[in-house]
Structure formats: structure tokens, C-alpha cells
Design a protein around this motif. Structure first.
Motif, PDB file in Angstrom:
ATOM      1  N   ILE A 195       0.855  -1.200   0.000  1.00  0.00           N
ATOM      2  CA  ILE A 195       0.000   0.000   0.000  1.00  0.00           C
ATOM      3  C   ILE A 195       0.886   1.243   0.000  1.00  0.00           C
ATOM      4  O   ILE A 195       1.782   1.384   0.828  1.00  0.00           O
ATOM      5  CB  ILE A 195      -0.927   0.006   1.225  1.00  0.00           C
ATOM      6  N   SER A 196       0.648   2.147  -0.944  1.00  0.00           N
ATOM      7  CA  SER A 196       1.493   3.339  -1.070  1.00  0.00           C
ATOM      8  C   SER A 196       0.993   4.510  -0.232  1.00  0.00           C
ATOM      9  O   SER A 196       1.785   5.321   0.247  1.00  0.00           O
ATOM     10  CB  SER A 196       1.585   3.765  -2.540  1.00  0.00           C
ATOM     11  N   ASN A 197      -0.308   4.601  -0.027  1.00  0.00           N
ATOM     12  CA  ASN A 197      -0.875   5.707   0.750  1.00  0.00           C
ATOM     13  C   ASN A 197      -0.591   5.504   2.237  1.00  0.00           C
ATOM     14  O   ASN A 197      -0.935   4.462   2.811  1.00  0.00           O
ATOM     15  CB  ASN A 197      -2.387   5.784   0.494  1.00  0.00           C
ATOM     16  N   ASP A 198       0.057   6.484   2.878  1.00  0.00           N
ATOM     17  CA  ASP A 198       0.454   6.335   4.286  1.00  0.00           C
ATOM     18  C   ASP A 198      -0.728   6.107   5.211  1.00  0.00           C
ATOM     19  O   ASP A 198      -0.639   5.317   6.165  1.00  0.00           O
ATOM     20  CB  ASP A 198       1.224   7.577   4.756  1.00  0.00           C
ATOM     21  N   ARG A 199      -1.815   6.793   4.959  1.00  0.00           N
ATOM     22  CA  ARG A 199      -2.994   6.654   5.829  1.00  0.00           C
ATOM     23  C   ARG A 199      -3.562   5.250   5.755  1.00  0.00           C
ATOM     24  O   ARG A 199      -3.836   4.609   6.778  1.00  0.00           O
ATOM     25  CB  ARG A 199      -4.057   7.677   5.430  1.00  0.00           C
ATOM     26  N   ASP A 200      -3.728   4.742   4.539  1.00  0.00           N
ATOM     27  CA  ASP A 200      -4.277   3.394   4.361  1.00  0.00           C
ATOM     28  C   ASP A 200      -3.305   2.330   4.869  1.00  0.00           C
ATOM     29  O   ASP A 200      -3.711   1.340   5.486  1.00  0.00           O
ATOM     30  CB  ASP A 200      -4.595   3.139   2.885  1.00  0.00           C
ATOM     31  N   LYS A 201      -2.015   2.547   4.619  1.00  0.00           N
ATOM     32  CA  LYS A 201      -1.010   1.593   5.077  1.00  0.00           C
ATOM     33  C   LYS A 201      -0.974   1.538   6.597  1.00  0.00           C
ATOM     34  O   LYS A 201      -0.857   0.456   7.196  1.00  0.00           O
ATOM     35  CB  LYS A 201       0.364   1.983   4.533  1.00  0.00           C
ATOM     36  N   SER A 202      -1.088   2.701   7.233  1.00  0.00           N
ATOM     37  CA  SER A 202      -1.082   2.761   8.698  1.00  0.00           C
ATOM     38  C   SER A 202      -2.250   1.977   9.279  1.00  0.00           C
ATOM     39  O   SER A 202      -2.098   1.224  10.245  1.00  0.00           O
ATOM     40  CB  SER A 202      -1.128   4.220   9.168  1.00  0.00           C
ATOM     41  N   LYS A 203      -3.420   2.160   8.692  1.00  0.00           N
ATOM     42  CA  LYS A 203      -4.613   1.449   9.171  1.00  0.00           C
ATOM     43  C   LYS A 203      -4.461  -0.059   8.987  1.00  0.00           C
ATOM     44  O   LYS A 203      -4.833  -0.842   9.862  1.00  0.00           O
ATOM     45  CB  LYS A 203      -5.856   1.957   8.450  1.00  0.00           C
ATOM     46  N   ALA A 204      -3.928  -0.454   7.832  1.00  0.00           N
ATOM     47  CA  ALA A 204      -3.762  -1.879   7.541  1.00  0.00           C
ATOM     48  C   ALA A 204      -2.772  -2.526   8.509  1.00  0.00           C
ATOM     49  O   ALA A 204      -3.050  -3.583   9.096  1.00  0.00           O
ATOM     50  CB  ALA A 204      -3.286  -2.064   6.100  1.00  0.00           C
ATOM     51  N   LEU A 205      -1.634  -1.887   8.714  1.00  0.00           N
ATOM     52  CA  LEU A 205      -0.611  -2.441   9.611  1.00  0.00           C
ATOM     53  C   LEU A 205      -1.082  -2.429  11.065  1.00  0.00           C
ATOM     54  O   LEU A 205      -0.755  -3.328  11.842  1.00  0.00           O
ATOM     55  CB  LEU A 205       0.697  -1.656   9.464  1.00  0.00           C
ATOM     56  N   SER A 206      -1.856  -1.422  11.418  1.00  0.00           N
ATOM     57  CA  SER A 206      -2.411  -1.358  12.774  1.00  0.00           C
ATOM     58  C   SER A 206      -3.348  -2.536  13.033  1.00  0.00           C
ATOM     59  O   SER A 206      -3.288  -3.186  14.086  1.00  0.00           O
ATOM     60  CB  SER A 206      -3.158  -0.040  12.971  1.00  0.00           C
ATOM     61  N   SER A 207      -4.207  -2.816  12.059  1.00  0.00           N
ATOM     62  CA  SER A 207      -5.134  -3.941  12.177  1.00  0.00           C
ATOM     63  C   SER A 207      -4.377  -5.258  12.305  1.00  0.00           C
ATOM     64  O   SER A 207      -4.692  -6.100  13.154  1.00  0.00           O
ATOM     65  CB  SER A 207      -6.049  -3.979  10.947  1.00  0.00           C
ATOM     66  N   ILE A 208      -3.349  -5.426  11.490  1.00  0.00           N
ATOM     67  CA  ILE A 208      -2.553  -6.659  11.529  1.00  0.00           C
ATOM     68  C   ILE A 208      -1.838  -6.801  12.868  1.00  0.00           C
ATOM     69  O   ILE A 208      -1.830  -7.875  13.480  1.00  0.00           O
ATOM     70  CB  ILE A 208      -1.545  -6.673  10.368  1.00  0.00           C
ATOM     71  N   SER A 209      -1.236  -5.715  13.328  1.00  0.00           N
ATOM     72  CA  SER A 209      -0.493  -5.747  14.597  1.00  0.00           C
ATOM     73  C   SER A 209      -1.398  -6.147  15.754  1.00  0.00           C
ATOM     74  O   SER A 209      -1.014  -6.943  16.619  1.00  0.00           O
ATOM     75  CB  SER A 209       0.124  -4.377  14.880  1.00  0.00           C
ATOM     76  N   THR A 210      -2.600  -5.581  15.769  1.00  0.00           N
ATOM     77  CA  THR A 210      -3.552  -5.884  16.837  1.00  0.00           C
ATOM     78  C   THR A 210      -3.946  -7.355  16.812  1.00  0.00           C
ATOM     79  O   THR A 210      -4.039  -8.000  17.864  1.00  0.00           O
ATOM     80  CB  THR A 210      -4.809  -4.998  16.704  1.00  0.00           C
ATOM     81  N   GLU A 211      -4.162  -7.891  15.619  1.00  0.00           N
ATOM     82  CA  GLU A 211      -4.528  -9.299  15.497  1.00  0.00           C
ATOM     83  C   GLU A 211      -3.365 -10.204  15.921  1.00  0.00           C
ATOM     84  O   GLU A 211      -3.573 -11.234  16.567  1.00  0.00           O
ATOM     85  CB  GLU A 211      -4.952  -9.619  14.057  1.00  0.00           C
ATOM     86  N   LEU A 212      -2.144  -9.813  15.568  1.00  0.00           N
ATOM     87  CA  LEU A 212      -0.974 -10.590  15.984  1.00  0.00           C
ATOM     88  C   LEU A 212      -0.850 -10.609  17.507  1.00  0.00           C
ATOM     89  O   LEU A 212      -0.518 -11.635  18.106  1.00  0.00           O
ATOM     90  CB  LEU A 212       0.295  -9.989  15.369  1.00  0.00           C
ATOM     91  N   ALA A 213      -1.137  -9.473  18.124  1.00  0.00           N
ATOM     92  CA  ALA A 213      -1.092  -9.400  19.590  1.00  0.00           C
ATOM     93  C   ALA A 213      -2.147 -10.312  20.208  1.00  0.00           C
ATOM     94  O   ALA A 213      -1.891 -10.969  21.225  1.00  0.00           O
ATOM     95  CB  ALA A 213      -1.291  -7.959  20.053  1.00  0.00           C
ATOM     96  N   LYS A 214      -3.304 -10.382  19.600  1.00  0.00           N
ATOM     97  CA  LYS A 214      -4.363 -11.271  20.096  1.00  0.00           C
ATOM     98  C   LYS A 214      -3.900 -12.722  20.076  1.00  0.00           C
ATOM     99  O   LYS A 214      -4.304 -13.527  20.914  1.00  0.00           O
ATOM    100  CB  LYS A 214      -5.630 -11.128  19.241  1.00  0.00           C
TER     101      LYS A 214
END
Length: 222
Positions: A82-101
Motif C-alpha cells: 500500500i502506497s498511501n500512508d494513511r491506508d497503510k497505517s490502518k492496515a498495519l495497525s489492524s494486523i499488529s492488533t490481530e498478531l497481539a491477540k
């Protein structure tokens, strides 16, 4: 039927969230191939990565570790493109949270560190703290901090844990422990004190003078 209906949506921005929700539900039902197939039809990368990370978490809950890891790796690959910083941030945030779970703390931290937008990254750490509190309770959630090496991560995860404290869970001992912890922001400390004060007022015998002090110093809203 739901999948057929969603597939008929022409607008990708509307279609992608619908397919994401369906793919997660399919994964919950153990229909792994159908879930992955559904997620593959999502055209918006941010939504697709979220769907895949959610599928991964559902598979991990079912003990399908290899499938969970594969879905998460696909989610990461999708997010990294993902090239857009806003969209990339949201995507990585979602992934990180799921990994923590899933208890994959090191990968969760490494992924969250790649979030380009600072505010989203810090919100991600805080969400990890809130999730840890919800699933483990306060004192066990604090043990999560030892898995993180980043000072920013530790600070904001602790903030998330602290701000998630509920009136029913706090005791005098918990309040003392919370206030003694390092890296506590003033806002978090104030929350601890307010929750503790409300617990005291409703569940303990409080002298009038102490009640007045609570109202004056903590600005409790009734």
C-alpha cells in the motif's frame, strides 16, 4: 446467499467491506477455503489485509496454526504494497492488533513499528493494551509489557491498559500499583484516581471530608 449478494455490488468501496465481513464469518465457521476465496475477491488492499488478518485470528483460535500463519503472511504482503500512508497505517495497525491477540508479541511489535503515521501507531499500541486488559485482567495484562522492547510501545500499551480500568476491577492495591508504574501519563493517572474514587464512593464507607476532597481534586461528574 450473502456472498452472492455482496458479489453483485458494483462499487468497490462498498463491496470490499461486505466481502471482508463475510470472509471472517466463513472462517469462524471453519470454512477456510471459502473464507480465503472470498477475501481474494476484495479489491481494496487495506480492507483485504484486514480481512486476511481477521481470518488468521479465527484460524488460530481453532488451532489451525499453519493456516493462521499463512493468512497473516498474506495480510502483511498485501499491507506492505500500500502506497498511501494513511491506508497503510490502518492496515498495519489492524494486523499488529490481530498478531497481539494471537500472542505473537515480537511480530506484533515489529509490524507496528512499520506504521508510518505516528498517531495511528500510538493508537495501535494503546489498543493492544486494551485488548490485553479485556482478555487477561489488569495485573496479567501488565505482564504483556515485558514482551516489548520499544519505549514507545511500552508507554502506550501501559496507557491503554490503564485507561481500560473499570470500577468493578479496581481495588486500593491495584490503584497503588497503577500509580507506581513508570511512564504513566497524567491523563492515565487521573483516570486511575477517578475510577478508584468512584469505587470508594459506591462500594466503601467514605467520610464526608474525603468525599469533598474527591469532588474538589478529581472533578468527578455526577
Amino acid at each position: 446467499e450473502a456472498l452472492s449478494c455482496a458479489s453483485g455490488i458494483s462499487n468497490d468501496r462498498d463491496k470490499s467491506p461486505a466481502l471482508s465481513s463475510i470472509s471472517t464469518e466463513l472462517a469462524k465457521q471453519g470454512k477456510v477455503e471459502e473464507a480465503l476465496s472470498c477475501a481474494s475477491g476484495i479489491s481494496v488492499d487495506r480492507v483485504k489485509s484486514h480481512a486476511l488478518s481477521s481470518i488468521s485470528t479465527e484460524l488460530a483460535k481453532q488451532g489451525k496454526i499453519e493456516g493462521a500463519a499463512s493468512a497473516m503472511q498474506e495480510a502483511l504482503s498485501c499491507a506492505s504494497g500500500i502506497s498511501n500512508d494513511r491506508d497503510k497505517s490502518k492496515a498495519l495497525s489492524s494486523i499488529s492488533t490481530e498478531l497481539a491477540k494471537q500472542g505473537k508479541w515480537q511480530l506484533a511489535e515489529a509490524t507496528a513499528k512499520e506504521i508510518p503515521q505516528q498517531a495511528t501507531r500510538q493508537e495501535c499500541w494503546q489498543q493492544m493494551g486494551k485488548e490485553a486488559y479485556a482478555s487477561k485482567g489488569y495485573q496479567e495484562a501488565l505482564q504483556v509489557l515485558q514482551h516489548f522492547t520499544s519505549a514507545e510501545a511500552q508507554e502506550h500499551i501501559l496507557q491503554g491498559i490503564t485507561q481500560a480500568l473499570q470500577v468493578d476491577d479496581i481495588t486500593k492495591e491495584v490503584a497503588h500499583l497503577a500509580l507506581k508504574l513508570p511512564a504513566q501519563k497524567v491523563q492515565s493517572m487521573e483516570h486511575v484516581m477517578q475510577v478508584h474514587a468512584i469505587h470508594q464512593l459506591f462500594f466503601e464507607e467514605v467520610p464526608p471530608a474525603q468525599l469533598q476532597r474527591y469532588n474538589r481534586t478529581l472533578n468527578l461528574q455526577w
